[in-house]
Design an enzyme around this catalytic site. Structure first.
Site, PDB file in Angstrom:
ATOM      1  N   ASN A  28       0.869  -1.184   0.000  1.00 43.22           N
ATOM      2  CA  ASN A  28       0.000   0.000   0.000  1.00 43.22           C
ATOM      3  C   ASN A  28       0.906   1.236   0.000  1.00 43.22           C
ATOM      4  OD1 ASN A  28      -1.757   2.082   0.583  1.00 43.22           O
ATOM      5  ND2 ASN A  28      -2.255   1.356   2.661  1.00 43.22           N
ATOM      6  N   TRP A  29       0.983   1.891  -1.152  1.00 41.92           N
ATOM      7  CA  TRP A  29       1.911   3.032  -1.270  1.00 41.92           C
ATOM      8  C   TRP A  29       1.372   4.303  -0.636  1.00 41.92           C
ATOM      9  CZ3 TRP A  29       4.270   2.745  -6.940  1.00 41.92           C
ATOM     10  CH2 TRP A  29       5.080   1.606  -7.017  1.00 41.92           C
ATOM     11  N   HIS A  38      -9.572   1.276   5.590  1.00 50.57           N
ATOM     12  CA  HIS A  38      -8.241   1.507   6.170  1.00 50.57           C
ATOM     13  C   HIS A  38      -8.361   2.509   7.317  1.00 50.57           C
ATOM     14  CE1 HIS A  38      -4.096   2.749   6.685  1.00 50.57           C
ATOM     15  NE2 HIS A  38      -3.755   1.621   6.073  1.00 50.57           N
ATOM     16  N   GLU A  95      -6.649   4.933   8.183  1.00 53.18           N
ATOM     17  CA  GLU A  95      -6.447   6.348   7.816  1.00 53.18           C
ATOM     18  C   GLU A  95      -7.724   6.929   7.205  1.00 53.18           C
ATOM     19  OE1 GLU A  95      -2.804   5.673   5.653  1.00 53.18           O
ATOM     20  OE2 GLU A  95      -1.857   5.156   7.560  1.00 53.18           O
ATOM     21  N   GLY A 135       2.785   2.441  10.719  1.00 55.31           N
ATOM     22  CA  GLY A 135       3.740   3.534  10.513  1.00 55.31           C
ATOM     23  C   GLY A 135       4.505   3.932  11.768  1.00 55.31           C
ATOM     24  N   GLY A 156       2.944  -1.100   4.236  1.00 63.74           N
ATOM     25  CA  GLY A 156       2.940   0.307   3.856  1.00 63.74           C
ATOM     26  C   GLY A 156       4.350   0.772   3.540  1.00 63.74           C
ATOM     27  N   GLY A 157       4.994   1.419   4.518  1.00 60.75           N
ATOM     28  CA  GLY A 157       6.314   2.024   4.323  1.00 60.75           C
ATOM     29  C   GLY A 157       7.329   1.117   3.637  1.00 60.75           C
TER      30      GLY A 157
HETATM   31  P1  PGA Z   1       2.955   0.467   7.509  1.00 59.41           P
HETATM   32  O1  PGA Z   1       1.478   0.649   6.916  1.00 59.41           O
HETATM   33  O2  PGA Z   1       3.495  -0.836   6.980  1.00 59.41           O
HETATM   34  O3  PGA Z   1       3.717   1.664   7.019  1.00 59.41           O
HETATM   35  O4  PGA Z   1       2.824   0.441   8.992  1.00 59.41           O
HETATM   36  C1  PGA Z   1       0.608  -0.440   6.792  1.00 59.41           C
HETATM   37  C2  PGA Z   1      -0.735   0.009   6.298  1.00 59.41           C
HETATM   38  O5  PGA Z   1      -1.192   1.090   6.671  1.00 59.41           O
HETATM   39  O6  PGA Z   1      -1.382  -0.700   5.511  1.00 59.41           O
END
Ligand code: PGA
Length: 248
Positions: free
Chosen positions: A12-13, A97, A99, A172, A228-229
């Protein structure tokens, strides 16, 4: 792995990535194809979907979107529809998600509408669920997850679905759930899904990186990872794919 489906490593960018970077990423990934038993997916920003769809064959990398609106077309300035995502080559769409839940205030009613419209347009949702730190610390994790999974009530069994358990406090932050927490929570999620009539993959997400991937992916009930990261650089993403290849 809890069922016969292949382990999924999905990147997931988020709001990262411009064209040239993504083309360099594609070259590196294509030089190191994932083994047959590991499925790889990328969720780049919308602007890169078409070019990535042209670069990869669906057999090598499946594409997904990070979000979408719950209508197919019309006067919804700034929104993207499931039909457009199919047209751009998407197989998956991330829904729920944290976020989107926390920053864009998306709740269960909207998420359910999006799930229905995703299914009716042939997209496979990756439904994200996860508790905040204070919810875990006050012993409310299962209650929160159950409430988030309640969007699946009365959904036909047999729909294509993947769930991602992502503790919000691990996203994150560099902190991950311990293997015990992962095993226990994934067992609960699988149990709840089966009560609702679904037998699907449950990914773990939240600070997955090349150093912790093998341990997290080896936990019972973990069918892959939402990254993510560490999915932004081909090198670290490929190391996670390698870890999955060894544990799956
Ligand atoms: P992260 O993000 O690997 O940067 O913790 C994961 C995500 O939000 O899907």
């Amino acid at each position: 792995m809890t069922n016969a489906t292949r382990c999924l490593i999905a990147g997931n960018w988020k709001m990262n990535g411009i064209l040239q970077e993504s083309l360099d990423f594609v070259k590196e990934l294509q030089a190191n194809p994932a083994p047959e038993h590991v499925e790889v997916a990328l969720m780049p920003p919308f602007t890169l979907l078409h070019s990535l769809a042209d670069s990869f064959s669906e057999k090598d990398v499946r594409l997904g979107a990070q979000s979408m609106y719950c209508e197919v077309s019309g006067a919804f300035t700034g929104s993207i529809s499931p039909m457009m995502l199919r047209d751009a080559g998407c197989h998956y769409v991330i829904l729920g998600h944290s976020e989107r839940r926390d920053i864009m205030h998306e709740g269960n009613t909207l998420i359910r509408k999006k799930l229905d419209v995703a299914w009716s347009h042939g997209l496979e949702p990756i439904l994200c669920i996860g508790e905040h730190l204070e919810e875990r610390e006050s012993g409310r994790t299962n209650e929160v997850l159950k409430e988030q999974l309640s969007v699946l009530a009365d959904v036909n069994t047999g729909v294509s679905l993947t769930v991602a358990y992502e503790p919000v406090w691990a996203i994150g932050t560099g902190k991950t759930a311990s293997p015990e927490q992962v095993k226990e929570t994934h067992a609960f999620v699988h149990e709840e899904l089966s009560r609702l009539g679904h037998d699907c993959r449950v990914l773990y997400g939240g600070s997955v990186n090349p150093n912790n991937a093998a341990e997290l992916l080896a936990c019972d009930g973990v069918d892959g990872a939402l990254v993510g990261g560490a999915s932004l650089k081909a090198d670290s993403f490929m190391k996670i794919i390698e870890a999955a290849a060894e544990t799956a």
